[in-house]
Design an enzyme around this catalytic site. Sequence first.
Site, PDB file in Angstrom:
ATOM      1  N   ASN A 137      -9.033   4.162  12.227  1.00 23.51           N
ATOM      2  CA  ASN A 137     -10.018   4.116  12.980  1.00 23.51           C
ATOM      3  C   ASN A 137     -11.321   2.996  13.217  1.00 23.51           C
ATOM      4  O   ASN A 137     -10.979   2.537  14.557  1.00 23.51           O
ATOM      5  CB  ASN A 137     -11.390   4.402  12.214  1.00 23.51           C
ATOM      6  CG  ASN A 137     -11.176   6.300  11.915  1.00 23.51           C
ATOM      7  OD1 ASN A 137     -10.623   6.998  12.916  1.00 23.51           O
ATOM      8  ND2 ASN A 137     -11.877   6.909  10.816  1.00 23.51           N
ATOM      9  N   SER A 176     -14.271   8.815   5.440  1.00 23.72           N
ATOM     10  CA  SER A 176     -14.495   7.366   6.393  1.00 23.72           C
ATOM     11  C   SER A 176     -14.291   6.143   7.131  1.00 23.72           C
ATOM     12  O   SER A 176     -13.570   5.933   7.921  1.00 23.72           O
ATOM     13  CB  SER A 176     -13.946   8.479   7.823  1.00 23.72           C
ATOM     14  OG  SER A 176     -15.512   8.728   8.427  1.00 23.72           O
ATOM     15  N   HIS A 201      -7.773   9.764   3.566  1.00 23.02           N
ATOM     16  CA  HIS A 201      -8.369  10.268   4.404  1.00 23.02           C
ATOM     17  C   HIS A 201      -7.740  10.969   5.467  1.00 23.02           C
ATOM     18  O   HIS A 201      -6.532  10.796   5.928  1.00 23.02           O
ATOM     19  CB  HIS A 201      -8.589   9.165   4.912  1.00 23.02           C
ATOM     20  CG  HIS A 201      -9.595   9.113   6.096  1.00 23.02           C
ATOM     21  ND1 HIS A 201      -9.326   8.066   6.749  1.00 23.02           N
ATOM     22  CD2 HIS A 201     -10.962   9.870   6.619  1.00 23.02           C
ATOM     23  CE1 HIS A 201      -9.923   8.003   8.114  1.00 23.02           C
ATOM     24  NE2 HIS A 201     -10.604   9.469   7.902  1.00 23.02           N
ATOM     25  N   GLU A 241      -4.626   8.815   5.429  1.00 24.94           N
ATOM     26  CA  GLU A 241      -4.496   7.495   4.904  1.00 24.94           C
ATOM     27  C   GLU A 241      -5.358   7.605   3.417  1.00 24.94           C
ATOM     28  O   GLU A 241      -6.038   7.784   2.814  1.00 24.94           O
ATOM     29  CB  GLU A 241      -5.302   6.717   5.562  1.00 24.94           C
ATOM     30  CG  GLU A 241      -5.534   6.367   7.186  1.00 24.94           C
ATOM     31  CD  GLU A 241      -6.075   5.315   7.861  1.00 24.94           C
ATOM     32  OE1 GLU A 241      -6.014   4.352   8.154  1.00 24.94           O
ATOM     33  OE2 GLU A 241      -7.789   5.595   7.535  1.00 24.94           O
TER      34      GLU A 241
END
Length: 675
Positions: free
Chosen positions: A490, A419, A440, A452
């Site tokens: 994120n 991540s 991801h 992702e």
Amino acid sequence: MQSWKHWRLERDADNLAWLYFDKSHAEQSESTNTFSSEALRELADICAQLKTNAPKGLAILSAKENGFAAGADIDEFTTLKSAEEAYAFTKLGNDVFDQVEALPFPTLAMIHGFCMGGGTELSLACRYRLMDDGPKTKMALPEVMIGIVPGWGGAKRMPRLIGALQALDLMLSGRGVDARKAKRMGLVDVVTPRRHFMNAARLLLLQPPAPHRPGFKDALSNAPLIRDIVAGISRRQVAKKVRKDQYPAPYAIIDLWQKFGGDPRNVPHDDPTSIVSLFKHPTAGNLIRIFKLQDRLKSLGAGESGIKHVHVIGAGVMGGDIAAWCALRGLSVTLQDLDHARVAPAIKRAADLYQRRLKQPHLIQAALDRLMPDVKGDGVAHCDLVIEAIVENAEIKKKLYAQIEPRLKPGAILATNTSSIPLQELSGGLARPERLVGIHFFNPVAQMMLVEVVQGAATAAEVMKAAQAFVKKIDKLPLPVKSAPGFLVNRILTPYMTEAQVMLEEGIAAETIDAAARDFGMPMGPIELADTVGLDVGLAVGKELAKPGGPQPRKIQELVAAKKFGKKSGEGFYKWVAGKPQKTKTAAAVDLAPLWMRMTLPAVNEAVACVREGIVADADLCDAGVIFGTGFAPHRGGPLNYLRSAGKEKLLAEMKVLEAKHGARFAADPGWAGI
Ligand code: NAI
């Protein structure tokens, strides 16, 4: 046989008419049936013709492989120029489906694959419905999800057929039902495998039984006084989930049924329930845009991935659930971890997931058979794709790659679920860095639609394409992003979460902060979200993505040091009992807007930076990523759409005030100039 542009009519020796829906566009067949006004007008012509030369019965079926019909033609709907045109489109659908209902002989809808919105409404206008029992067959009235009401007779006919409670449940949630459920609810008359469709249809039309009538209780739910009680209860339930000013459609559905007999033609244009009012409300436009962005994400996964066997390494929170999901979606999966004891809980979780999703024992068993524990890692040599989901530590990951890369098949892809670690840091020791890609997933894997697909500096274009196609194949939404810390989602979420924690440390109650975020339209407040994700995970991501000189909230560090990780350990910012946060204080009676402005602007600013840096191809994809990856206030259409609709100058002025008060973290990114 007679043909129209979108329909084909055949008559057989028994004088049964078979009407095939076969939507085309500019003389070319399309892959999916949708109702344009042209297709509706043709159906009206066909009805008129059938009335004068009546067959013994009429079956309506789809010539498309993927399903009966997906609903209204969304392209036509979104190019309607005025609310009045939207009303005219609604009226047309109603008038035509009324003509179908009035045909003086038995009529039957033969449903396979998806049957959504207008498809369901056409089927409800028929006297009978026959449904295929395949796993891909689903019936739904999902209009609420795009901010409108089932306006082609669904809100009128469905409550009558199966009772208001069941019908409102389907209309307010937009949820789809499979054939077994539909039969149990009384929505369809007969369920058979598709290979028996023609025989079953012939039987129904030649020896028509009495049409389905709801049971006593279901019929009663539509009676005048009971109807008001049911409407009141439904309104209270909806109010627990969404606000009327933000999401008017579910409230309009209840009103439409209660006060206007479910028929939008009865609603005055200036009533908030009317199609005209809903069409003018920004939420419908934003939700329709998201719906189209979802299609755009799907199109990014076009083509064949060539991936049949996936080998997942790391059977923890993420790896275990990724493996389970891939097997659920039909792939062969081998799952590796350091020992059996670490794989076993993942298999147990998979069994629970299959139980919930598949229900039928033979399907559950088949999915479990596709998911194979593989502690020795034999799958590495046979698989088409490795997904690595071991601890978030670059050195340990690189050591693992050094062991497995020489054993991979020549065309196999190596993917990491990291991540935060940039791909270039992981690809250093690889013989073929071009075959490393980031895939991801978000936690929890089964619920989060977005994945992702991360392109490192060395990742080959064909590997990106195959990874995107793989994500689409397992029914997730692929978003290609460039490898930079935090990738897209994120990175945008972190400053928002951090600001919320800074506010907490300033003494604002967690309950007030969460209430403010919900007031903006977030499905869950940031403090509750941090507890739900796990404070250990949040702290690690927060540290990785912290900006130099930026705030480093202390409370989360203390909680993690005390092993208070949030929901999973029973305590974090909140105490958790039976999976629920114990919100002991009531939110302060203050204006919540300045609070949500302060939390959301850092996320908007970061979204601007991501587009400027080319982390994602454009602003639309950025919005799609943030909505599908975090649930960011859907009715606002994503951070950049929010920026545009709130007004750039207004938000820049807010940023200036916040910068003066709280410092450089509120300085506008240079990308604002290009918005
Ligand atoms: P976890 O700690 O739950 O699971 C990691 C698993 O990998 C453990 O079962 C461990 O025994 C195993 N493992 C460690 N070294 C191994 C090796 N050499 N060979 C085989 N197995 C090995 O970790 P989690 O949370 O599942 O994270 C895994 C990866 O996914 C990390 O890169 C993390 O950054 C990423 N990620 C985590 C998310 C989350 O919310 N937890 C979200 C998205 C990505």
